[in-house]
Design a protein around this motif. Structure first.
Motif, short mmCIF file in Angstrom:
data_model
loop_
_atom_site.label_atom_id
_atom_site.label_comp_id
_atom_site.label_asym_id
_atom_site.label_seq_id
_atom_site.Cartn_x
_atom_site.Cartn_y
_atom_site.Cartn_z
N ASP A 83 0.85 -1.20 0.00
CA ASP A 83 0.00 0.00 0.00
C ASP A 83 0.88 1.25 0.00
O ASP A 83 1.54 1.54 1.00
CB ASP A 83 -0.90 0.00 1.24
N PRO A 84 0.90 2.02 -1.09
CA PRO A 84 1.77 3.20 -1.14
C PRO A 84 1.23 4.38 -0.35
O PRO A 84 1.96 5.36 -0.13
CB PRO A 84 1.82 3.52 -2.64
N THR A 85 -0.03 4.30 0.09
CA THR A 85 -0.63 5.41 0.83
C THR A 85 -0.27 5.37 2.31
O THR A 85 -0.57 6.32 3.04
CB THR A 85 -2.15 5.40 0.67
N LYS A 86 0.35 4.29 2.75
CA LYS A 86 0.74 4.16 4.14
C LYS A 86 2.21 3.75 4.20
O LYS A 86 2.69 3.06 3.30
CB LYS A 86 -0.10 3.10 4.86
N LEU A 126 -1.51 -8.44 -14.19
CA LEU A 126 -0.09 -8.59 -13.84
C LEU A 126 0.80 -7.94 -14.90
O LEU A 126 1.80 -7.28 -14.57
CB LEU A 126 0.26 -10.07 -13.70
N THR A 127 0.42 -8.11 -16.16
CA THR A 127 1.19 -7.50 -17.25
C THR A 127 1.18 -5.99 -17.13
O THR A 127 2.20 -5.31 -17.35
CB THR A 127 0.62 -7.94 -18.60
N ALA A 128 0.03 -5.44 -16.75
CA ALA A 128 -0.08 -3.98 -16.59
C ALA A 128 0.83 -3.49 -15.46
O ALA A 128 1.49 -2.44 -15.59
CB ALA A 128 -1.53 -3.60 -16.31
N ILE A 129 0.88 -4.23 -14.36
CA ILE A 129 1.73 -3.83 -13.24
C ILE A 129 3.20 -3.90 -13.63
O ILE A 129 3.99 -2.99 -13.31
CB ILE A 129 1.45 -4.72 -12.01
N GLU A 130 3.58 -4.95 -14.34
CA GLU A 130 4.96 -5.07 -14.80
C GLU A 130 5.32 -3.91 -15.71
O GLU A 130 6.44 -3.37 -15.65
CB GLU A 130 5.15 -6.40 -15.51
N GLY A 131 4.39 -3.50 -16.58
CA GLY A 131 4.64 -2.36 -17.46
C GLY A 131 4.85 -1.08 -16.68
O GLY A 131 5.73 -0.27 -17.02
N GLN A 148 2.12 4.01 -8.84
CA GLN A 148 0.95 3.46 -9.53
C GLN A 148 0.99 1.94 -9.58
O GLN A 148 -0.04 1.27 -9.46
CB GLN A 148 0.86 4.03 -10.95
N ALA A 149 2.18 1.38 -9.74
CA ALA A 149 2.30 -0.08 -9.77
C ALA A 149 1.88 -0.67 -8.43
O ALA A 149 1.18 -1.70 -8.39
CB ALA A 149 3.74 -0.47 -10.09
N LEU A 165 -0.18 0.71 -6.30
CA LEU A 165 -1.64 0.89 -6.19
C LEU A 165 -2.38 -0.22 -6.93
O LEU A 165 -3.35 -0.81 -6.42
CB LEU A 165 -2.06 2.25 -6.72
N HIS A 166 -1.93 -0.52 -8.14
CA HIS A 166 -2.57 -1.57 -8.93
C HIS A 166 -2.39 -2.94 -8.26
O HIS A 166 -3.31 -3.77 -8.27
CB HIS A 166 -2.01 -1.59 -10.35
N ALA A 167 -1.20 -3.17 -7.71
CA ALA A 167 -0.95 -4.45 -7.01
C ALA A 167 -1.84 -4.56 -5.78
O ALA A 167 -2.39 -5.64 -5.50
CB ALA A 167 0.52 -4.55 -6.62
N LYS A 168 -1.99 -3.45 -5.07
CA LYS A 168 -2.87 -3.44 -3.90
C LYS A 168 -4.30 -3.78 -4.30
O LYS A 168 -4.97 -4.61 -3.66
CB LYS A 168 -2.81 -2.08 -3.23
#
Length: 957
Positions: free
Chosen positions: A357-360, A423-428, A437-438, A440-443
């Motif tokens: 979580d990048p917000t914490k 998963l492909t989007a996060i890797e990109g 953003q990666a 956030l998407h993983a979260k």
């Protein structure tokens, strides 16, 4: 309903049904978290070379971190654990690790080290070892060196690669609750130091210890043992925290001296907390909040708190509100440890790395900053998604009408492998440097994957709920039909054939569905019960029931509806009594005062004023105990007082219980004298042992040996040397005194007084119902309610083979259910371990549990014998009222089942499961106890009572 094979058949079906259907709550709400055939994932680069996991077993977060947490103890320091607190304030990250039920040692360690929450039903399948082999951080390490309890360490070596997990355990006999438990923790430190010392002269050991991805596990059991013995707010628990703090400090020194580098990561936490009374097996919030402190290589330091604050009312008294408190779920610790040393996340782990979580703020301080955090988030998402995919493939292959979880169908209908595009989007995003953003998407992907995993795990829940409700309603109908309708009312074989055929087709269809879905074998058993119950109901009652309803008068129908409504309301109030104990007190006020004053015939009130006064007094006395606090401390004067009352009742019974036969009188006197002798010696040794334990003196083995002798002799005497059967009161007195020994040895405060009040109330209940029965029989016969006519009517009610329940029998069954519940809940959660230490100082879970069960059993023995006397007095067939009660109780059971949840607070989850199991088992248990009661009281006089209260009209002195 005669006392024939049909009665036993109905009772046996009911008992088997209730026992089998306890498993439905686990099949419906919980499934095994272990899935095989999964690929594993790990981060490419480790942050630390080695990891040290220190678990303070049974440590509460607030008592470790709060300032003046032990203000109730004079001269207690402001800071109990100065070293750990200095880590929090200067060089580490901290928070709360929230545990899940069951809050026991094994599930807590499985969550911490395996990253999975144990199937709740698994606690019934073994005490120390998980019934299913599972993966763990230890198994993924190069080598794990573990030190501590023989109850915890071996289970992580069992399923691991041979030689991967090395264990050093002290003997089980060392887990003595009467000794200073800090010795167990110091043993761990000494053996860790010995390991490092041996490495200085053993090159092979030295090389193994210096490998990367090495884990050290220090299991410190002392706090758990001390908390059980002295409770968490004691000076002993405080002193043990100080010892643990010193062990952490010395452990750091050992690693600095041996490795001479800064490549070690440390994590300090607990498997569970502890309630105020020293227990942790329930859902108390103090059991579920454990400390988490991380420091060393790869771990960030303290961060200033921001707005809104990360603290709440729970942590404000700690004096740490200027620093960020970062809470995690207990399984998240496994993900954190895996990331720190760069090993595969354990198979079946559902832990979420705090840094996803990048917000914490997370817990990591990686070399490559947010890039590493994003990569770790991707690995975490892959590991959890793999778990979902296996479950998805299984359901898609075997479900008849499978529907994919909505998150993976939106915009991905053509995708064969769920989540690949995401998963492909996060890797990109990681390749583009969009690390925030990666993450956030993983979260988001992890959150939805966990929801999807829950969706798959509960995929069959609606169907199981339907089967369970149909089965319980079917049992209610089946029991009512079996009791109310004579066998001759059944339909002919020809007319019943279509019903049997339809039932068979329905059963075959369900079995085919279960075969297609590869359902557990238990599903095949569950469906048999509703099919059988409703088949029998339709066959036996289809025609007769419709005819009775058609010819019934409106007034009688209204009366049935009113009685049914009152019974349902009464049973639902008992359901509420599981969470509001004052309801049991209200019940005794109602049956003790309102019921006799508003319902008893005037003739009965005028002729039995003394009985009425005694009944009211006993009910009000018993009503006091549910109002008492469940948090009790050992009180020897009250123990002495209650034990003396039990002894005095025995003396009075010895003097005034009549036996016409001189031989029986002498035998009775001998039995009671032996029991009084055993109670006296039990009280003497209890005083000696309690004194020694309170003064922390070693208890002589001779005391314990003689204590066991008196304890066992008291319980066994009424069975091997029973009182004569001709006077049932004398026999009940012998059981009261025999099991009264339990309330001398195992009581902590007022349980003995409750035992006395409860037993007296049961005895008076028998007299009240016996006096009331002739009047109600005469009233039911629409005859003038006079004493002579009532006695005459009772004489015609002796033919048990023609028994059909009266309206009063329904009320008696409800009263029986009340006494069943109050026997368990009357004194609250009386599962204190302090009294057990008087007989068992060494940790022995099964023996300790057996002693606690003995204390629970004692009131049920009195209930069983009293209920048997009541059956004999009313000249009812054995078990007839129990069958009525078993039929009624499932109104409560359905409510408990529908209230079960696996979401919300851990307190809610634990309570709803335990209430359903207790509600089901208590009645099964009571039926067995009543069978024992019939056996123990066999041969007692039977027959309706005259109004003078003696069998067959004979007055008793």
């Amino acid at each position: 309903m005669a006392v024939t094979g049909s009665v036993w058949r109905l009772l046996l079906i009911g008992l088997v049904f209730h026992l089998v259907y306890i498993g439905t709550v686990f099949d419906c709400y919980f499934t095994s978290p272990v899935v095989h055939g999964m690929r594993q994932h790990s981060i490419e680069r480790a942050e630390a070379k080695r990891l040290v996991l220190i678990v303070g077993d049974g440590l509460r977060a607030d008592l470790l971190l709060a300032k003046n947490g032990f203000s109730m103890i004079s001269d207690s320091p402001e800071t109990i654990a100065p070293h750990l607190r200095s880590i929090v304030e200067t060089r580490g990250a901290f928070g709360i690790s929230h545990t899940r039920v069951p809050t026991e040692s094994r599930p807590g360690h499985v969550a911490l080290i395996g990253g999975m929450y144990e199937d709740v039903s698994a606690v019934t399948k073994g005490w120390k070892t998980n019934p299913v082999d599972f993966d763990s951080v230890f198994n993924q390490s190069s080598t794990t060196y573990s030190f501590g309890s023989p109850d915890i360490l071996p289970m992580f070596a069992r399923g691991a690669t041979p030689g991967k997990v090395k264990i050093w355990c002290y003997d089980e006999d060392e887990e003595d609750f009467t000794k200073d438990a800090t010795a167990l923790d110091l043993w761990v430190l000494d053996h860790l130091a010995a390991l490092f010392h041996n490495a200085t002269v053993d090159p092979q050991l030295n090389n193994r210890l210096r490998r990367d991805k090495t884990v050290f596990f220090l299991h410190l059991l002392g706090l758990d043992t001390t908390g059980h013995s002295y409770r968490p707010h004691s000076k002993e628990y405080m002193a043990n925290i100080q010892v643990v703090d010193g062990i952490v400090n010395k452990t750091e020194e050992l690693f600095r001296e041996f490795y001479a580098d800064n490549e070690t990561a440390f994590i300090f936490t607990a498997d569970h907390g502890m309630s105020q009374i020293g227990n942790h097996g329930d859902g108390d919030l103090d059991n579920t909040r454990t400390p988490l402190i991380a420091w060393g290589k790869g771990v960030r330091g303290p961060l200033p708190d921001s707005s809104p604050s990360s603290h709440d009312e729970y942590s404000k008294p700690w004096g740490l509100t200027h620093l960020v408190r970062r809470d995690v779920e207990q399984a998240d610790v496994a993900a954190l440890m895996s990331t720190l040393i760069g090993v595969n996340m354990p198979i079946n782990s559902v832990g979420v790395l705090p840094d996803v979580d990048p917000t914490k703020p997370g817990y990591l301080l990686p070399r490559e900053g947010e890039k590493t955090q994003a990569a770790a988030a991707l690995v975490n998402a892959k590991a959890i998604l793999e778990h979902y995919r296996i479950k998805h493939d299984e359901k898609r292959t075997h479900s008849l009408f499978y529907k994919q979880y909505s998150f993976f169908t939106a915009g991905e209908a053509s995708e064969e492998v769920p989540g690949d595009a995401k998963l492909t989007a996060i890797e990109g995003l990681i390749q583009q440097g969009a690390y925030y953003q990666a993450r956030l998407h993983a979260k988001e992907l992890i959150e939805h994957t966990l929801e999807g995993l829950r969706y798959l795990q509960t995929y069959d829940r609606l169907m199981i709920r339907g089967i369970v409700i149909a089965a319980y309603l079917g049992w209610i109908a089946f029991g009512a039909v079996s009791i109310l309708l004579p066998p001759s009312a059944s339909q002919s074989l020809r007319s019943a054939l279509p019903i049997h055929l339809f039932t068979t087709i329905a059963l075959g269809a369900f079995w085919a569905l279960f075969t297609k879905q590869r359902s557990p074998w238990s599903f095949y058993v569950y469906i048999v019960f509703p099919c059988y119950f409703w088949d029998q109901v339709l066959v036996r009652a289809g025609g007769p029931l419709l005819r009775n309803i058609r010819h019934a008068r409106a007034g009688s129908l209204a009366g049935y509806v009113l009685r049914g409504t009152l019974v349902v309301a009464a049973l639902q109030s008992m359901v509420a009594g599981y969470t509001h104990r004052s309801i049991w007190s209200a019940w005794f006020a109602v049956i003790g005062i309102l019921w006799p004053l508003l319902s008893w015939p005037r003739e009965l009130l005028s002729e039995n004023r003394q009985l009425l006064l005694m009944w009211m007094t006993a009910c009000l006395f018993t009503a006091v105990f549910p109002l008492l606090s469940v948090h009790q401390k050992e009180n020897l004067p009250i123990i002495l007082f209650s034990s003396s009352l039990i002894y005095a009742i025995g003396v009075i019974g010895l003097l005034y219980t009549p036996y016409p036969d001189i031989g029986e009188r002498r035998r009775f006197g001998a039995v009671i004298c032996v029991l009084l002798f055993e109670i006296g010696w039990s009280l003497f040794f209890t005083i000696l042992i309690v004194r020694d334990l309170q003064e922390k003196w070693p208890v002589p083995r001779l005391y314990r040996f003689l204590g066991w002798c008196t304890f066992l002799a008291g319980i066994v005497t009424p069975f091997v040397y029973p009182a004569p059967r001709s006077n049932p009161h004398g026999r009940v007195l012998s059981f009261f005194l025999g099991f009264g020994v339990c309330f001398v040895w195992l009581t902590i405060r007022a349980e003995g007084l409750f035992y006395i009040a409860y037993s007296l109330t049961l005895g008076l209940w028998v007299e009240v119902e016996s006096a009331l029965r002739p009047y109600t029989l005469a009233k039911d016969a629409l005859q003038p309610v006079t004493a002579a006519k009532a006695a005459e009517t009772a004489e015609h009610a002796k033919d048990a083979s023609t028994y059909r329940p009266h309206a009063d029998d329904l009320r008696i069954a409800v009263f029986f259910l009340l006494f069943v519940q109050v026997a368990f809940f009357g004194t609250g959660k009386s599962f204190y371990l302090e009294p057990v230490y008087r007989l068992v100082p060494i940790f022995s879970p099964f023996l300790m549990a057996a002693l606690l069960i003995f204390k629970i059993v004692a009131p049920y023995i009195i209930l069983a014998t009293a209920f048997s006397i009541l059956n004999a007095r009313l000249d009812l067939p054995p078990f007839s009222l129990v069958l009525v009660a078993l039929t009624l109780t499932d109104i409560m059971t359905i409510t408990f089942f529908l209230n079960v949840t696996d979401t919300g607070s851990w307190l809610e989850i634990g309570q709803t499961i335990s209430f359903f199991c207790i509600g089901s088992l208590l009645l099964v248990w009571s039926a067995g106890i009543c069978a024992l009661g019939e056996l123990l009281m066999a041969g007692q006089p039977r027959g309706a009572l005259g109004l003078d209260g003696a069998p067959d009209g004979k007055k008793v002195r």
